[in-house]
Design an enzyme around this catalytic site. Structure first.
Site, PDB file in Angstrom:
ATOM      1  N   GLU A  70       6.962   2.769  -5.474  1.00  0.00           N
ATOM      2  CA  GLU A  70       6.162   3.879  -4.944  1.00  0.00           C
ATOM      3  C   GLU A  70       6.827   4.466  -3.700  1.00  0.00           C
ATOM      4  O   GLU A  70       6.307   4.390  -2.594  1.00  0.00           O
ATOM      5  CB  GLU A  70       4.737   3.420  -4.647  1.00  0.00           C
ATOM      6  CG  GLU A  70       3.936   3.131  -5.895  1.00  0.00           C
ATOM      7  CD  GLU A  70       2.465   2.855  -5.611  1.00  0.00           C
ATOM      8  OE1 GLU A  70       2.082   2.742  -4.420  1.00  0.00           O
ATOM      9  OE2 GLU A  70       1.691   2.750  -6.570  1.00  0.00           O
ATOM     10  N   SER A  97       1.566   6.522  -5.295  1.00  0.00           N
ATOM     11  CA  SER A  97       0.154   6.250  -5.527  1.00  0.00           C
ATOM     12  C   SER A  97      -0.577   7.534  -5.885  1.00  0.00           C
ATOM     13  O   SER A  97      -0.281   8.604  -5.347  1.00  0.00           O
ATOM     14  CB  SER A  97      -0.470   5.638  -4.269  1.00  0.00           C
ATOM     15  OG  SER A  97      -1.885   5.626  -4.366  1.00  0.00           O
TER      16      SER A  97
END
Length: 199
Positions: A70, A97
């Site tokens: 991420e 995210s």
């Protein structure tokens, strides 16, 4: 989902998370070759970046990171934050995210580490995002792209043995789900006459 010469197998962006003036945007690339290079340079006062620049992170995909972490919500340079800039176009082959904010193009496929077009972006190249057309375009001629590709040297794999080697050999690209191909009914490597995973 976006398509274009920078992401022939697709890329993703979350329109609700971006500032509306960036829905159609053209800017010059500021390229970082990997996450370490990004952290080392992003806040340098000498970084040649403006609010209209396009921040590009390479080697953040399934093989390049490895693991497609991420990292996609790329930071805005400190000198621009001090000027009040809160969003700018950012592109990578990473993910982020679902609760993150910003005009972040993610999941660029094929990834840069294996020679996808993102690998050939250079500082100063113009890139256009057109959200209504769902397109992402690198303004570099076919001849120049061919020359850059011919000069490209594949990076060394992160692993040469063990599970890491298995991962790198069989992991799919983002548009295919980042799964192991041998978990499919007819794995791509077997369909092509490759060796089975377990001998």
């Amino acid at each position: 989902m976006l398509r274009g010469n920078l992401c022939p197998d697709g890329a993703a962006i979350k329109p609700a998370a971006m500032e509306p003036q960036l829905r159609r945007h053209t800017g010059r690339a500021v390229v970082f070759r990997d996450q370490a290079n990004l952290y080392a340079r992003i806040d340098s006062p000498d970084l040649p970046v403006t609010k209209d620049s396009v921040i590009v992170l390479q080697h953040a995909g399934p093989q390049g990171a490895p693991g497609m972490p991420e990292w996609g919500q790329l930071p805005i340079p400190q000198k621009l934050l001090k000027e009040g800039v809160r969003d700018m176009l950012r592109i990578s082959d990473a993910r982020m995210s679902g609760t993150s904010y910003g005009a972040c193009v993610l999941h660029v496929a094929p990834e840069s580490f294996i020679g996808g077009p993102l690998a050939f972006v250079r500082d100063g190249d113009q890139i256009t995002l057109d959200l209504d057309a769902r397109s992402l375009h690198l303004h570099v001629s076919d001849a120049e792209t061919t020359a850059r590709k011919a000069a490209w040297v594949a990076p060394k794999p992160h692993f040469t043995r063990g599970f890491g080697k298995i991962y790198l050999k069989y992991i799919q690209q983002a548009n295919e789900g980042c799964d192991f191909d041998f978990l499919e009914t007819e794995p791509a490597h077997e369909a092509a006459g490759g060796d089975p995973v377990i001998r």
